[in-house]
Design an enzyme around this catalytic site. Sequence first.
Site, mmCIF file in Angstrom:
data_model
loop_
_atom_site.group_PDB
_atom_site.id
_atom_site.type_symbol
_atom_site.label_atom_id
_atom_site.label_comp_id
_atom_site.label_asym_id
_atom_site.label_seq_id
_atom_site.Cartn_x
_atom_site.Cartn_y
_atom_site.Cartn_z
ATOM 1 N N TRP A 102 0.828 -1.209 0.000
ATOM 2 C CA TRP A 102 0.000 0.000 0.000
ATOM 3 C C TRP A 102 0.856 1.249 0.000
ATOM 4 C CZ3 TRP A 102 -4.135 -1.624 -1.851
ATOM 5 C CH2 TRP A 102 -4.680 -2.852 -1.468
ATOM 6 N N ASP A 172 -1.481 6.734 6.473
ATOM 7 C CA ASP A 172 -2.591 5.874 6.067
ATOM 8 C C ASP A 172 -2.830 4.914 7.219
ATOM 9 O OD1 ASP A 172 -4.279 3.945 5.068
ATOM 10 O OD2 ASP A 172 -3.024 3.398 3.359
ATOM 11 N N LYS A 196 -12.353 -1.741 7.909
ATOM 12 C CA LYS A 196 -11.596 -2.644 8.775
ATOM 13 C C LYS A 196 -11.971 -2.434 10.244
ATOM 14 C CE LYS A 196 -7.954 -2.482 5.301
ATOM 15 N NZ LYS A 196 -8.093 -3.810 4.727
#
Length: 361
Positions: A102, A172, A196
């Site tokens: 990511w 992030d 999540k």
Amino acid sequence: MKRALNFNAGPASLPQPVLEKAQKTWMNYNGTGMAVMELSHRSKEFEQINNNAQLLLRRLMNISDDYEVLFLQGGASLQFSMVPMNLLEKGKTAYYVLTGSWSEKALKEAKKHGKTKILASTKEDNYRSIPKLENIQFTEEAAYLHLTSNNTIYGTEWSEYPKLTNVPLIADMSSDILSKHINVSNFGLIYAGAQKNLGPSGVTVVIIRKDLLERSQDSLPTMLNYRTHAKSKSLYNTPPTLAIYLLMLVLEWMESEGGIKVLEERNNEKAAILYKAIEESNGFYNPHAVLDSRSKMNVTFTLNNDEMTAAFLSAAKEAGFIGLNGHRSIGGCRASIYNAVPVEHVIQLTEFMKKFQKNYR
């Protein structure tokens, strides 16, 4: 009704009380005779939902008035582009720390908008650890430092963040936001896809320090400008109303459970139980991440060969465990143990792992 033993990495498990409350209001929210997803986003009922969600997040994370809280769309993946579009000023350099796929994708998008540099990377070690960053010194050409706080694919997590004074720290936090205490004032911008720890997919939280909004240029596309959403309280266009409502319910549940302090203690307990089972297997199960970098949200591990892994995953599925496959890019196994995953489910998983090891031939 029997609930699955859900260890999916995302979209992930939601708290059962949240789902039950949503079910009760499904056809008739607050006496309106309409479901939440039928409400106008300009109605007083939805405005209250939107405001409550923001207030709850501010309270849980102790977010000061120096920050705007935005509810956007496009997931963390869109933030890979919005961050540099808004914050990477001409003539400046954006610095990135690579700790997994990511962060690689975030860097890839930033390169399209300006000059970038890799400050540190653990790619050579197959992203098994978090780099040690101490005494970082930036010159005036640095726009910001970006990192990914928790790496769902490789199972690593930052335990301590770089301490910066003159450069904004951008994070992030999609997969570990609200799982532990952080000092928001140490960050310039935090973003997180909800699917999540925060709620269902469809809404993305952005927490941005107000002075950074000045970097957003009028030449940006309207919908990709942070100032657009800050001025309109995230209601410039039709937002993902149902996702924001469920986000609000999840935040209410977190507060009712005792807030971040209780959730962090519970997450530490779950991670300790699972890693102990891995360590005590005498090499039958092998952790991917090194000890001081292990994630408390995504526990990644391997068995000694593909045949054993396939047998384990097949038996786990038959026993009712969902989502234990490792990411397709690296294989192996992964148990995601976010806030909503009960301790009891983790205990059941470790008991299954021990039983499988004992019976495997």
